[in-house]
Design an enzyme around this catalytic site. Structure first.
Site, PDB file in Angstrom:
ATOM      1  N   TYR A   1       7.650  -5.670  -1.469  1.00 54.63           N
ATOM      2  CA  TYR A   1       8.517  -4.749  -1.653  1.00 54.63           C
ATOM      3  C   TYR A   1       8.985  -4.631  -3.291  1.00 54.63           C
ATOM      4  CZ  TYR A   1      12.766  -1.475  -1.191  1.00 54.63           C
ATOM      5  OH  TYR A   1      13.582  -0.846  -0.954  1.00 54.63           O
TER       6      TYR A   1
ATOM      7  N   GLN B   1       0.923  10.049 -19.691  1.00 54.85           N
ATOM      8  CA  GLN B   1      -0.729  10.440 -20.036  1.00 54.85           C
ATOM      9  C   GLN B   1      -0.810  11.863 -19.588  1.00 54.85           C
ATOM     10  OE1 GLN B   1      -3.109   7.718 -18.039  1.00 54.85           O
ATOM     11  NE2 GLN B   1      -4.740   8.961 -18.046  1.00 54.85           N
TER      12      GLN B   1
ATOM     13  N   LYS C   1       0.935  -1.371   0.073  1.00 52.56           N
ATOM     14  CA  LYS C   1      -0.056  -0.085  -0.035  1.00 52.56           C
ATOM     15  C   LYS C   1       0.623   1.112  -0.003  1.00 52.56           C
ATOM     16  CE  LYS C   1      -4.119  -1.634   2.550  1.00 52.56           C
ATOM     17  NZ  LYS C   1      -4.719  -1.550   3.790  1.00 52.56           N
TER      18      LYS C   1
HETATM   19  P1  NAD Z   1      14.058   3.898   6.133  1.00 54.07           P
HETATM   20  O1  NAD Z   1      13.425   2.545   6.470  1.00 54.07           O
HETATM   21  O2  NAD Z   1      15.385   4.239   6.814  1.00 54.07           O
HETATM   22  O3  NAD Z   1      13.265   5.041   5.496  1.00 54.07           O
HETATM   23  C1  NAD Z   1      11.910   5.008   5.074  1.00 54.07           C
HETATM   24  C2  NAD Z   1      11.314   5.899   5.711  1.00 54.07           C
HETATM   25  O4  NAD Z   1       9.759   5.945   5.137  1.00 54.07           O
HETATM   26  C3  NAD Z   1      11.034   5.767   7.157  1.00 54.07           C
HETATM   27  O5  NAD Z   1      11.357   7.172   7.867  1.00 54.07           O
HETATM   28  C4  NAD Z   1       9.562   5.530   7.481  1.00 54.07           C
HETATM   29  O6  NAD Z   1       9.135   5.764   8.796  1.00 54.07           O
HETATM   30  C5  NAD Z   1       8.904   6.106   6.335  1.00 54.07           C
HETATM   31  N1  NAD Z   1       7.735   5.506   5.870  1.00 54.07           N
HETATM   32  C6  NAD Z   1       7.421   4.334   5.575  1.00 54.07           C
HETATM   33  N2  NAD Z   1       6.254   3.952   5.401  1.00 54.07           N
HETATM   34  C7  NAD Z   1       5.470   5.288   5.488  1.00 54.07           C
HETATM   35  C8  NAD Z   1       4.179   5.707   5.004  1.00 54.07           C
HETATM   36  N3  NAD Z   1       3.296   4.945   4.763  1.00 54.07           N
HETATM   37  N4  NAD Z   1       4.116   7.020   5.204  1.00 54.07           N
HETATM   38  C9  NAD Z   1       4.997   7.892   5.518  1.00 54.07           C
HETATM   39  N5  NAD Z   1       6.240   7.618   5.789  1.00 54.07           N
HETATM   40  C10 NAD Z   1       6.494   6.192   5.576  1.00 54.07           C
HETATM   41  O7  NAD Z   1      14.630   3.305   4.760  1.00 54.07           O
HETATM   42  P2  NAD Z   1      15.792   3.865   3.711  1.00 54.07           P
HETATM   43  O8  NAD Z   1      17.034   3.074   3.611  1.00 54.07           O
HETATM   44  O9  NAD Z   1      16.148   5.286   4.326  1.00 54.07           O
HETATM   45  O10 NAD Z   1      14.924   4.195   2.081  1.00 54.07           O
HETATM   46  C11 NAD Z   1      14.379   5.142   1.982  1.00 54.07           C
HETATM   47  C12 NAD Z   1      13.899   4.922   0.275  1.00 54.07           C
HETATM   48  O11 NAD Z   1      15.054   4.400  -0.536  1.00 54.07           O
HETATM   49  C13 NAD Z   1      12.752   3.749   0.530  1.00 54.07           C
HETATM   50  O12 NAD Z   1      11.902   4.163  -0.508  1.00 54.07           O
HETATM   51  C14 NAD Z   1      13.736   2.621   0.026  1.00 54.07           C
HETATM   52  O13 NAD Z   1      12.880   1.769  -0.781  1.00 54.07           O
HETATM   53  C15 NAD Z   1      14.601   3.346  -1.030  1.00 54.07           C
HETATM   54  N6  NAD Z   1      15.894   2.364  -1.139  1.00 54.07           N
HETATM   55  C16 NAD Z   1      16.833   2.335  -0.117  1.00 54.07           C
HETATM   56  C17 NAD Z   1      18.113   1.512  -0.250  1.00 54.07           C
HETATM   57  C18 NAD Z   1      19.099   1.399   0.776  1.00 54.07           C
HETATM   58  O14 NAD Z   1      20.041   0.761   0.681  1.00 54.07           O
HETATM   59  N7  NAD Z   1      19.009   2.031   1.739  1.00 54.07           N
HETATM   60  C19 NAD Z   1      18.144   0.733  -1.370  1.00 54.07           C
HETATM   61  C20 NAD Z   1      17.175   0.714  -2.444  1.00 54.07           C
HETATM   62  C21 NAD Z   1      15.770   1.558  -2.093  1.00 54.07           C
END
Ligand code: NAD
Ligand code: UDP
Length: 316
Positions: A148, A165, A94
């Site tokens: 994911y 679009q 979601k």
């Molecule tokens: P993280 O878990 O530290 O940060 C994710 C943040 O999103 C958190 O602060 C969390 O509270 C917030 N969050 C989660 N669900 C939410 C929601 N429904 N509404 C509002 N906030 C929400 O992870 P990260 O490592 O900082 O990753 C950040 C982004 O980068 C993510 O989208 C992740 O998929 C992407 N990413 C990270 C990596 C990595 O190696 N760190 C690799 C690929 C992709």
């Protein structure tokens, strides 16, 4: 009246990557709105920014619509480590899908440029190595990582459909494993796990035989890539791989961390989790060509800063 500061929304701004991005955007003179529901992020990550008049923190879940006036959106909200995103897999999907719909709707309404934090997980367990952006991936749609991987793939679909679009200005980055200070000590990711285990003198847990590979990018390099992609000409939509192409086995990462910390921890082996990719290395030719970007921080230097962060955190 025109407002000279760029107003930038960062969803997931209290997380590991998001907090570094907020810091960088403030340093660049932006007016930053951080929206986070604190699912995996913590206030401690952005506490030092709260006194800055150009920083604003908002508790918000991206699965709900958001009405704000901004010029740019970085959509990072999503739990990123396997144990975090598998804890409530329905919510993970979601967050990626409804979150993308809500943020794209916002971008369309206010005509903002919008960036998506996508992932190397869209390649799944890749048969093409290193991975180039035109590779379509090998993802199990019904496995434990699918919430994911498929959530992020669907978000990419939505971004490109809004681009086709509605002519939205989009930027999609496929991020490879990134590490650095403010990773969550209990998020189960390999770099944080190994460092915390080595500092506490507990056994280092290698899943499988440790021959699987990853390529680790330091956070400052990643954030530089984000900003360059956002500021690139509009035809550079991505997807663009952002990651460090230096590939290594998980076993050699374990040995490096133990040696750097001078730890007495022994290395132990656990079963490999289902669908754990065997190899991963970004081809960053596109980022080099379109953004003039490549990572600058060698693993040893990045690990040193990360170890110092966890040492201070565990000490306190
Ligand atoms: P993280 O878990 O530290 O940060 C994710 C943040 O999103 C958190 O602060 C969390 O509270 C917030 N969050 C989660 N669900 C939410 C929601 N429904 N509404 C509002 N906030 C929400 O992870 P990260 O490592 O900082 O990753 C950040 C982004 O980068 C993510 O989208 C992740 O998929 C992407 N990413 C990270 C990596 C990595 O190696 N760190 C690799 C690929 C992709
Ligand atoms: N891993 C490991 N020991 C740990 C944590 C992770 O051997 O304590 C392995 C994991 O099985 C995977 C790699 O390290 O092969 C990277 O795991 P991580 O969760 O950091 O990221 P991802 O699998 O999403 O790339």
């Amino acid at each position: 009246m025109t407002y000279e500061r760029k107003r930038v929304l960062v969803t997931g701004g209290a997380g590991f990557v998001g907090s570094h991005l907020c810091e960088r955007l403030l340093a660049d003179g932006c007016d930053v709105l951080c929206a986070d529901n604190f699912y995996t992020g913590v206030k401690e990550n952005i506490a030092h920014l709260l006194d800055n008049p150009y920083f604003e923190l908002m508790r918000h879940d991206v699965t709900w619509p958001l009405y704000v006036e901004v010029d740019e959106i970085y959509n990072l909200a999503c739990p990123a480590s396997p144990i975090h995103y598998q804890r409530d897999p329905v919510q993970t999907t979601k967050t990626s899908v409804h979150g993308a719909i809500n943020m794209l709707g916002l971008a369309k309404r206010v005509k903002a440029k919008i960036f998506q934090a996508s992932t190397s997980e869209v390649y799944g367990d890749p048969e093409v190595h290193p991975q180039t952006e035109d590779y379509r991936g090998c993802v199990n749609p019904i496995g434990p990582r699918a919430c994911y991987d498929e959530g992020k793939r669907c978000a990419e679909t939505l971004f490109f459909d809004y681009w086709r679009q509605h002519k939205l200005r989009i930027r999609v980055a496929r991020i490879f494993n990134t590490y650095g200070p403010r990773m969550h000590p209990n998020d189960g990711r390999v770099v944080s796990n190994f460092i915390v285990q080595a500092l506490e003198g507990r056994p280092i847990t290698i899943y499988g035989d440790g021959s699987q590979t990853r390529s680790f990018c330091y956070i400052d390099d990643l954030v530089e890539g984000f900003v360059r992609l956002m500021n690139a000409p509009d035809e550079v939509t991505g997807p663009v791989n952002l990651g460090n192409p230096v590939e290594m086995t998980v076993k050699s990462l374990a040995e490096t961390v133990v040696a750097m910390i001078g730890s007495k921890s022994e290395i132990i082996f656990h079963p490999l989790p289902t669908d754990d990719p065997l190899q991963r290395q970004p081809n960053i030719g596109l980022a080099r060509e379109k953004l003039g970007w490549e990572p600058k921080v060698p693993l040893a230097a990045g690990l040193e800063k990360t170890i110092a962060y966890f040492r201070a955190k565990l000490g306190s």
